[in-house]
Design a protein around this motif. Structure first.
Motif, PDB file in Angstrom:
ATOM      1  N   GLU A 140       0.859  -1.319   0.055  1.00  0.00           N
ATOM      2  CA  GLU A 140       0.070  -0.049   0.177  1.00  0.00           C
ATOM      3  C   GLU A 140       0.691   1.349  -0.008  1.00  0.00           C
ATOM      4  O   GLU A 140       1.501   1.519   0.796  1.00  0.00           O
ATOM      5  CB  GLU A 140      -0.988  -0.030   1.220  1.00  0.00           C
ATOM      6  N   GLY A 141       0.655   2.400  -0.903  1.00  0.00           N
ATOM      7  CA  GLY A 141       1.499   3.364  -0.946  1.00  0.00           C
ATOM      8  C   GLY A 141       2.786   3.234  -0.753  1.00  0.00           C
ATOM      9  O   GLY A 141       3.499   4.085   0.096  1.00  0.00           O
ATOM     10  N   GLY A 142       3.551   2.188  -1.482  1.00  0.00           N
ATOM     11  CA  GLY A 142       5.197   2.275  -1.385  1.00  0.00           C
ATOM     12  C   GLY A 142       5.376   1.524  -0.062  1.00  0.00           C
ATOM     13  O   GLY A 142       6.384   1.442  -0.135  1.00  0.00           O
ATOM     14  N   GLN A 143       4.343   0.955   0.776  1.00  0.00           N
ATOM     15  CA  GLN A 143       4.836   0.325   1.882  1.00  0.00           C
ATOM     16  C   GLN A 143       5.000  -1.042   1.437  1.00  0.00           C
ATOM     17  O   GLN A 143       4.366  -1.489   0.326  1.00  0.00           O
ATOM     18  CB  GLN A 143       3.842   0.602   2.885  1.00  0.00           C
ATOM     19  N   PRO A 144       5.961  -1.820   2.244  1.00  0.00           N
ATOM     20  CA  PRO A 144       6.057  -3.319   1.730  1.00  0.00           C
ATOM     21  C   PRO A 144       4.854  -4.128   2.112  1.00  0.00           C
ATOM     22  O   PRO A 144       3.937  -3.609   3.122  1.00  0.00           O
ATOM     23  CB  PRO A 144       6.938  -3.748   2.848  1.00  0.00           C
ATOM     24  N   TRP A 145       4.658  -5.077   1.540  1.00  0.00           N
ATOM     25  CA  TRP A 145       3.824  -6.021   1.382  1.00  0.00           C
ATOM     26  C   TRP A 145       3.796  -6.863   2.863  1.00  0.00           C
ATOM     27  O   TRP A 145       5.149  -6.754   3.488  1.00  0.00           O
ATOM     28  CB  TRP A 145       3.408  -6.963   0.399  1.00  0.00           C
ATOM     29  N   GLY A 146       3.189  -7.943   3.123  1.00  0.00           N
ATOM     30  CA  GLY A 146       3.487  -8.512   4.323  1.00  0.00           C
ATOM     31  C   GLY A 146       2.541  -9.896   4.544  1.00  0.00           C
ATOM     32  O   GLY A 146       1.899 -10.244   3.333  1.00  0.00           O
ATOM     33  N   ILE A 147       2.461 -10.473   5.550  1.00  0.00           N
ATOM     34  CA  ILE A 147       1.535 -11.475   5.859  1.00  0.00           C
ATOM     35  C   ILE A 147       1.092 -11.501   7.332  1.00  0.00           C
ATOM     36  O   ILE A 147       1.553 -10.937   8.203  1.00  0.00           O
ATOM     37  CB  ILE A 147       2.537 -12.975   5.754  1.00  0.00           C
ATOM     38  N   LEU A 148      -0.286 -11.841   7.398  1.00  0.00           N
ATOM     39  CA  LEU A 148      -0.816 -11.629   8.714  1.00  0.00           C
ATOM     40  C   LEU A 148      -1.359 -13.394   9.050  1.00  0.00           C
ATOM     41  O   LEU A 148      -1.931 -14.011   8.051  1.00  0.00           O
ATOM     42  CB  LEU A 148      -2.127 -11.037   8.546  1.00  0.00           C
ATOM     43  N   THR A 149      -0.943 -13.688  10.105  1.00  0.00           N
ATOM     44  CA  THR A 149      -1.097 -15.430  10.603  1.00  0.00           C
ATOM     45  C   THR A 149      -2.160 -15.161  11.649  1.00  0.00           C
ATOM     46  O   THR A 149      -2.440 -14.260  12.445  1.00  0.00           O
ATOM     47  CB  THR A 149       0.009 -15.958  10.926  1.00  0.00           C
ATOM     48  N   SER A 150      -2.578 -16.659  11.864  1.00  0.00           N
ATOM     49  CA  SER A 150      -3.463 -16.834  12.979  1.00  0.00           C
ATOM     50  C   SER A 150      -2.615 -16.425  14.300  1.00  0.00           C
ATOM     51  O   SER A 150      -3.147 -16.014  15.387  1.00  0.00           O
ATOM     52  CB  SER A 150      -3.853 -18.317  13.025  1.00  0.00           C
ATOM     53  N   THR A 151      -1.338 -16.769  14.268  1.00  0.00           N
ATOM     54  CA  THR A 151      -0.408 -16.401  15.530  1.00  0.00           C
ATOM     55  C   THR A 151      -0.593 -14.913  15.952  1.00  0.00           C
ATOM     56  O   THR A 151      -0.680 -14.547  17.010  1.00  0.00           O
ATOM     57  CB  THR A 151       1.261 -16.847  15.264  1.00  0.00           C
ATOM     58  N   ASP A 152      -0.422 -13.929  14.705  1.00  0.00           N
ATOM     59  CA  ASP A 152      -0.509 -12.584  15.077  1.00  0.00           C
ATOM     60  C   ASP A 152      -1.790 -12.199  15.721  1.00  0.00           C
ATOM     61  O   ASP A 152      -1.716 -11.552  16.590  1.00  0.00           O
ATOM     62  CB  ASP A 152      -0.495 -11.819  13.598  1.00  0.00           C
ATOM     63  N   LEU A 153      -2.835 -12.941  15.089  1.00  0.00           N
ATOM     64  CA  LEU A 153      -4.085 -12.651  15.855  1.00  0.00           C
ATOM     65  C   LEU A 153      -4.292 -13.048  16.913  1.00  0.00           C
ATOM     66  O   LEU A 153      -5.091 -12.616  17.918  1.00  0.00           O
ATOM     67  CB  LEU A 153      -5.439 -13.391  14.842  1.00  0.00           C
ATOM     68  N   LEU A 154      -3.802 -14.188  17.321  1.00  0.00           N
ATOM     69  CA  LEU A 154      -3.937 -14.654  18.901  1.00  0.00           C
ATOM     70  C   LEU A 154      -3.048 -13.627  19.766  1.00  0.00           C
ATOM     71  O   LEU A 154      -3.473 -13.492  20.889  1.00  0.00           O
ATOM     72  CB  LEU A 154      -3.331 -16.087  18.870  1.00  0.00           C
TER      73      LEU A 154
END
Length: 127
Positions: A106-120
């Protein structure tokens, strides 16, 4: 409201589609991760999860040393916008029975990953 961008891992570890499954397993252990976005020339072409590896290990087609990431990866990763609400991300994971979402850049920002661990972790921080 908390957004996906607030919890995602930016610039996650990635792996090439033509790398050995054995190397992928080693990387997951080394980086203590359960998902590797799969790239072909810098372009996202899939995602490999520890579940993919486990299913291959315990399925009829046991992992062979010559198997490549492309043989086991999910080639249609689900992508979400970083501005999406966390509730949307959770519902998307539940609906698709998956444990990670690729986060669009988004807007020159890096892409990423969202995992169930992040949510927990997020839920535990709120508790």
């Amino acid at each position: 409201m908390t957004k996906v961008r607030d919890l995602m891992t930016s610039m996650p570890q990635t792996i090439g589609f033509d790398i050995s499954v054995e190397k992928a397993q080693t990387m997951m252990k080394e980086y203590a991760c359960h998902h590797l976005p799969v790239l072909d020339g810098g372009k996202l072409v899939g995602v490999l999860s520890d579940r993919d590896l486990s299913m291959a290990r315990h399925g009829s087609a046991n992992i062979k040393n010559e198997q490549l990431v492309m043989d086991l990866m999910t080639d249609t990763p689900i992508v979400i916008d970083p501005s999406a609400e966390i509730s949307t991300a959770i519902q998307t994971m539940l609906d698709n029975k998956i444990n990670s979402l690729i986060v669009r850049s988004e807007g020159g920002q890096p892409w990423g990953i969202l995992t169930s661990t992040d949510l927990l972790r997020y839920v535990m921080d709120k508790a």
